[in-house]
Design a protein around this motif. Structure first.
Motif, PDB file in Angstrom:
ATOM      1  N   ARG A  40      -5.957   2.718  -5.968  1.00 40.16           N
ATOM      2  CA  ARG A  40      -7.212   2.104  -5.447  1.00 40.16           C
ATOM      3  C   ARG A  40      -6.490   0.110  -5.302  1.00 40.16           C
ATOM      4  O   ARG A  40      -5.888  -0.574  -6.301  1.00 40.16           O
ATOM      5  CB  ARG A  40      -7.531   2.102  -7.301  1.00 40.16           C
ATOM      6  CG  ARG A  40      -9.238   1.349  -7.497  1.00 40.16           C
ATOM      7  CD  ARG A  40     -10.367   1.565  -6.942  1.00 40.16           C
ATOM      8  NE  ARG A  40     -11.208   1.631  -7.612  1.00 40.16           N
ATOM      9  CZ  ARG A  40     -11.566   0.014  -7.676  1.00 40.16           C
ATOM     10  NH1 ARG A  40     -11.554  -0.396  -6.283  1.00 40.16           N
ATOM     11  NH2 ARG A  40     -12.962   0.350  -8.210  1.00 40.16           N
ATOM     12  N   ARG A  41      -7.834   0.043  -4.047  1.00 41.26           N
ATOM     13  CA  ARG A  41      -7.221  -1.636  -3.423  1.00 41.26           C
ATOM     14  C   ARG A  41      -8.090  -2.412  -5.422  1.00 41.26           C
ATOM     15  O   ARG A  41      -8.740  -2.351  -5.091  1.00 41.26           O
ATOM     16  CB  ARG A  41      -7.234  -1.885  -2.470  1.00 41.26           C
ATOM     17  CG  ARG A  41      -7.117  -2.788  -2.409  1.00 41.26           C
ATOM     18  CD  ARG A  41      -6.763  -3.259  -0.361  1.00 41.26           C
ATOM     19  NE  ARG A  41      -6.237  -4.471   0.171  1.00 41.26           N
ATOM     20  CZ  ARG A  41      -6.446  -5.414   0.143  1.00 41.26           C
ATOM     21  NH1 ARG A  41      -7.738  -5.659  -0.938  1.00 41.26           N
ATOM     22  NH2 ARG A  41      -5.535  -5.812   1.346  1.00 41.26           N
ATOM     23  N   ILE A  42      -6.915  -3.572  -5.326  1.00 39.64           N
ATOM     24  CA  ILE A  42      -7.820  -3.785  -6.472  1.00 39.64           C
ATOM     25  C   ILE A  42      -8.309  -5.469  -5.696  1.00 39.64           C
ATOM     26  O   ILE A  42      -9.525  -6.370  -6.005  1.00 39.64           O
ATOM     27  CB  ILE A  42      -6.740  -4.629  -7.357  1.00 39.64           C
ATOM     28  CG1 ILE A  42      -6.096  -3.802  -8.093  1.00 39.64           C
ATOM     29  CG2 ILE A  42      -7.860  -5.707  -8.344  1.00 39.64           C
ATOM     30  CD1 ILE A  42      -7.114  -2.735  -8.992  1.00 39.64           C
ATOM     31  N   GLU A  91       1.022  -0.963  -0.131  1.00 42.05           N
ATOM     32  CA  GLU A  91       0.129   0.230  -0.442  1.00 42.05           C
ATOM     33  C   GLU A  91       0.665   0.713  -0.320  1.00 42.05           C
ATOM     34  O   GLU A  91       1.936   1.408   1.275  1.00 42.05           O
ATOM     35  CB  GLU A  91      -1.026  -0.066   1.617  1.00 42.05           C
ATOM     36  CG  GLU A  91      -1.528   0.893   1.162  1.00 42.05           C
ATOM     37  CD  GLU A  91      -2.863   1.723   2.774  1.00 42.05           C
ATOM     38  OE1 GLU A  91      -2.678   0.457   2.780  1.00 42.05           O
ATOM     39  OE2 GLU A  91      -3.867   2.461   2.347  1.00 42.05           O
ATOM     40  N   ARG A 120      -4.642  12.868 -12.452  1.00 45.34           N
ATOM     41  CA  ARG A 120      -6.271  12.455 -12.848  1.00 45.34           C
ATOM     42  C   ARG A 120      -6.802  12.708 -13.667  1.00 45.34           C
ATOM     43  O   ARG A 120      -7.481  12.438 -14.407  1.00 45.34           O
ATOM     44  CB  ARG A 120      -6.696  12.905 -11.378  1.00 45.34           C
ATOM     45  CG  ARG A 120      -8.214  11.656 -10.929  1.00 45.34           C
ATOM     46  CD  ARG A 120      -8.809  11.861  -9.591  1.00 45.34           C
ATOM     47  NE  ARG A 120      -7.998  13.339  -9.022  1.00 45.34           N
ATOM     48  CZ  ARG A 120      -8.765  14.461  -7.855  1.00 45.34           C
ATOM     49  NH1 ARG A 120      -8.434  13.881  -7.454  1.00 45.34           N
ATOM     50  NH2 ARG A 120      -8.275  15.260  -8.519  1.00 45.34           N
ATOM     51  N   LEU A 159      -2.759   8.398  -6.300  1.00 38.36           N
ATOM     52  CA  LEU A 159      -4.326   8.482  -6.104  1.00 38.36           C
ATOM     53  C   LEU A 159      -3.448   6.774  -5.900  1.00 38.36           C
ATOM     54  O   LEU A 159      -3.365   6.485  -6.613  1.00 38.36           O
ATOM     55  CB  LEU A 159      -4.443   8.859  -6.643  1.00 38.36           C
ATOM     56  CG  LEU A 159      -5.949   8.278  -7.398  1.00 38.36           C
ATOM     57  CD1 LEU A 159      -7.484   9.110  -6.244  1.00 38.36           C
ATOM     58  CD2 LEU A 159      -6.067   8.917  -8.793  1.00 38.36           C
ATOM     59  N   TRP A 217      -1.977  -3.269  -5.503  1.00 39.07           N
ATOM     60  CA  TRP A 217      -2.887  -1.691  -5.588  1.00 39.07           C
ATOM     61  C   TRP A 217      -2.234  -1.300  -7.362  1.00 39.07           C
ATOM     62  O   TRP A 217      -1.483  -1.662  -7.688  1.00 39.07           O
ATOM     63  CB  TRP A 217      -2.388  -0.766  -4.345  1.00 39.07           C
ATOM     64  CG  TRP A 217      -2.670  -0.818  -3.320  1.00 39.07           C
ATOM     65  CD1 TRP A 217      -4.010  -0.219  -2.667  1.00 39.07           C
ATOM     66  CD2 TRP A 217      -2.807  -1.629  -2.246  1.00 39.07           C
ATOM     67  NE1 TRP A 217      -4.120  -0.188  -1.334  1.00 39.07           N
ATOM     68  CE2 TRP A 217      -3.568  -1.786  -0.967  1.00 39.07           C
ATOM     69  CE3 TRP A 217      -1.150  -2.477  -2.431  1.00 39.07           C
ATOM     70  CZ2 TRP A 217      -3.301  -1.953   0.365  1.00 39.07           C
ATOM     71  CZ3 TRP A 217      -1.558  -3.591  -1.142  1.00 39.07           C
ATOM     72  CH2 TRP A 217      -2.238  -3.273   0.246  1.00 39.07           C
ATOM     73  N   ASP A 276      -8.217   3.612 -15.312  1.00 39.13           N
ATOM     74  CA  ASP A 276      -9.190   2.533 -15.050  1.00 39.13           C
ATOM     75  C   ASP A 276      -8.954   1.594 -15.706  1.00 39.13           C
ATOM     76  O   ASP A 276      -9.581   0.128 -15.151  1.00 39.13           O
ATOM     77  CB  ASP A 276      -9.720   3.264 -15.267  1.00 39.13           C
ATOM     78  CG  ASP A 276     -10.626   4.662 -15.049  1.00 39.13           C
ATOM     79  OD1 ASP A 276     -10.659   4.901 -13.750  1.00 39.13           O
ATOM     80  OD2 ASP A 276     -11.701   5.404 -15.734  1.00 39.13           O
ATOM     81  N   VAL A 290      -7.822  -1.349 -13.633  1.00 37.99           N
ATOM     82  CA  VAL A 290      -8.049  -1.273 -12.654  1.00 37.99           C
ATOM     83  C   VAL A 290      -9.517  -2.650 -12.724  1.00 37.99           C
ATOM     84  O   VAL A 290      -9.421  -3.599 -12.019  1.00 37.99           O
ATOM     85  CB  VAL A 290      -9.027  -0.197 -11.883  1.00 37.99           C
ATOM     86  CG1 VAL A 290     -10.236  -0.675 -10.997  1.00 37.99           C
ATOM     87  CG2 VAL A 290      -8.071   0.403 -11.090  1.00 37.99           C
ATOM     88  N   GLU A 305      -1.537  11.760  -8.315  1.00 35.12           N
ATOM     89  CA  GLU A 305      -2.157  12.542  -7.689  1.00 35.12           C
ATOM     90  C   GLU A 305      -2.683  12.973  -8.738  1.00 35.12           C
ATOM     91  O   GLU A 305      -3.850  13.693  -9.961  1.00 35.12           O
ATOM     92  CB  GLU A 305      -2.782  13.436  -7.024  1.00 35.12           C
ATOM     93  CG  GLU A 305      -4.085  13.335  -5.951  1.00 35.12           C
ATOM     94  CD  GLU A 305      -4.925  15.008  -6.390  1.00 35.12           C
ATOM     95  OE1 GLU A 305      -5.933  14.622  -6.230  1.00 35.12           O
ATOM     96  OE2 GLU A 305      -3.822  15.308  -6.678  1.00 35.12           O
ATOM     97  N   ARG A 337      -5.630   8.034 -17.185  1.00 35.58           N
ATOM     98  CA  ARG A 337      -7.138   7.863 -16.991  1.00 35.58           C
ATOM     99  C   ARG A 337      -7.639   7.236 -16.968  1.00 35.58           C
ATOM    100  O   ARG A 337      -8.101   5.742 -15.870  1.00 35.58           O
ATOM    101  CB  ARG A 337      -8.085   9.459 -16.528  1.00 35.58           C
ATOM    102  CG  ARG A 337      -9.405   8.951 -16.021  1.00 35.58           C
ATOM    103  CD  ARG A 337      -8.721   9.551 -14.814  1.00 35.58           C
ATOM    104  NE  ARG A 337     -10.216   8.771 -13.984  1.00 35.58           N
ATOM    105  CZ  ARG A 337      -9.883   9.090 -12.570  1.00 35.58           C
ATOM    106  NH1 ARG A 337     -10.406   9.968 -12.259  1.00 35.58           N
ATOM    107  NH2 ARG A 337     -11.177   8.090 -11.490  1.00 35.58           N
TER     108      ARG A 337
END
Lengths: 302, 302
Positions: A159-161, A150, A274, A157, A266, A284, A287, A271, A280
DNA sequence: CGGTATCCATATAATTATGTATAGCGATGG
DNA sequence: CCATCGCTATACATAATTATATGGATACCG
């Protein structure tokens, strides 16, 4: 300080350091040897220190020059990131995005995800740095990273998968010859593929399953890809992501009920990226792709 | 890409961005307005994007230019760090070392430590960045930092100093007029100096002492120095490091048995600076100085 | 040992980037 | 309403940087 030296001198400095000679650096940069020589002279003059000892077969960096190398490397990667960002239009998904991931993820998991992404956005170029040496997002060495830890910095920024499950695997051929172990204790009679070096992930395993650590390994490597290749070649039993057993049907997940380890995953991006469409969209896609990869990891038990 | 643009263009770009006009940037860099104009033109040409909209009273950055600013800032701080390192002799304690610390630490605690250090090493220059915006050691924005959080990166060399104790304090004059609270509940009848903004450290306090958070503050500020100044001015009761009560004898530590909070403290340096004498010596001096500061924090109870 | 291929250092010529000077544009103020 | 100030854009002379050409030193190889 009289006047700040030209920033181009840093580039010449770094190139000489990498190439080992003025001539080679000149070829690399599309300049000439006397020019690079003057740059180095000027830089030495400006900082009042000797940076290289000249010899007839190249330039040998001084200790000072080696101390300075990381700074010059940072300059180079940042200038690179500057161009990468500047050369892509803000309103379109195009230009280059640089992704950093571990070797296994980068080579076994990401390619199909990136393929789909590039189908959708033909103008998007992807640079994949598949390396276990994690690149620094703060330094903009990469735009987006897939990480197993982490991130701490607020400016990132993340995002935990979810968790990528790991398990013991072996090639079907190996199991046909040597039989499949039914308990952890059975492993003692098998050829084990082990790890060579201490990494965070090995320390974690050692903590959860001390027994595993004591197994005598018939094949050791510090390279996770080599580890995986060894399993696929039927050398013996080793640990890999359960999701990798699926595409190659000759790989069998064994001891699924006895042994379970999970790697938190992650997707991380600076940031400030974004607002960049290309980052971006890539973020996405990673993710989504990794989420469905993790979903596919279930139900592959032997 | 034909050929990589000169790195000097990035410097001109950043200076224009900061100064707001070609002319001002030229003055800053010791160049002339046409030269800077040509640099910007060349950079726009190289990346194929407009970076500024020209007007008769300056240059207005485009969104793209604002996206690029952080990269240019990194280049500048790195070039600066390069020079700082290069301009000091490797074998002597001299040259400049840049220290990053919070405002309170940097202004209230470090100066005497640095004074002793510079007495011992007259050739050592110190740049102190006293700011609560923590600078990035990975980016070499500073050489050494005093931090209240444990650093995560492996590349950083961190030394834990201990815990800096915090407590309620008030000026003697305030207490003479309003009396000293004996219990936390008594605080309700007092003028409280509070915090304006959410920070990690306030969240921690809120968790440990929810009651404190509900006190109505007569004076709020997000600036810790202003907070301290308010206590010293006798505005009311506020929280500060107990060590700060000592040099100023009119400050009294109250409710010492009722309330106690501690800030873990680390001195941090990039691992690669370990071999640099000036950084090494400064690191050690900060460690020693802060250790004895923490020791002095005890025994200041009212 | 001579031939070749590196490399760096230096002098000179060509190119490039820079400074100077000036014109034009818009905002500000008496 | 005009004078002034600050800004950018352009033209031209100049200074600075670069490439070219050459010599000398060293290592390698048959």
């Amino acid at each position: 300080m009289d006047t700040e030296p030209s920033w181009d001198f840093y580039r010449s400095f770094l190139t000489v350091l990498r190439q080992g000679s003025l001539s080679a650096a000149a070829r690399e940069l599309g300049l000439t040897q006397p020019t690079i020589g003057r740059h180095i002279d000027a830089l030495e003059q400006a900082v009042g220190a000797e940076l290289f000892t000249r010899s007839s077969n190249g330039l040998l960096p001084t200790d000072m020059a080696l101390d300075l190398q990381p700074y010059a490397e940072t300059l180079a990667t940042t200038a690179d990131a500057f161009l990468r960002t500047a050369s892509s239009r803000r309103d379109k998904v195009e230009g280059t995005v640089r992704i950093s991931a571990s070797e296994v993820i980068g080579i076994e998991v990401l390619p199909p995800i990136i393929a789909d992404l590039q189908d959708a956005y033909p103008g998007l170029q992807v640079e994949l740095s598949a390396s276990d040496a994690l690149e620094d997002l703060m330094n903009r060495e990469a735009d987006i990273a897939v990480r197993m830890t982490e991130p701490q910095q607020d400016a990132l920024l993340a995002r935990r998968i979810g968790d990528i499950p790991l398990g013991f695997h072996a090639h079907r051929r190996y199991l046909e010859r040597h039989g499949a172990p039914q308990t952890m204790a059975d492993l003692a009679g098998h050829r084990i593929i082990g790890f060579d070096r201490q990494t965070a992930y090995i320390r974690m395993m050692r903590k959860l399953y001390p027994a595993v650590d004591e197994l005598a390994a018939a094949f050791r490597t510090s390279n996770h890809l080599a580890h995986l290749a060894a399993i696929r070649a039927g050398i013996g039993i080793g640990i890999c992501q359960t999701g990798l057993a699926r595409p190659n049907h000759d790989l069998v997940h064994i001891l699924a009920d006895e042994f379970e380890m999970r790697l938190g995953t992650w997707v991380v991006m600076h940031e400030s990226l974004r607002t960049s469409p290309r980052c971006r969209v890539t973020f996405d896609a990673l993710v989504d792709g990794l989420l469905s990869y993790i979903k596919s990891c279930r139900g592959t038990r032997a």
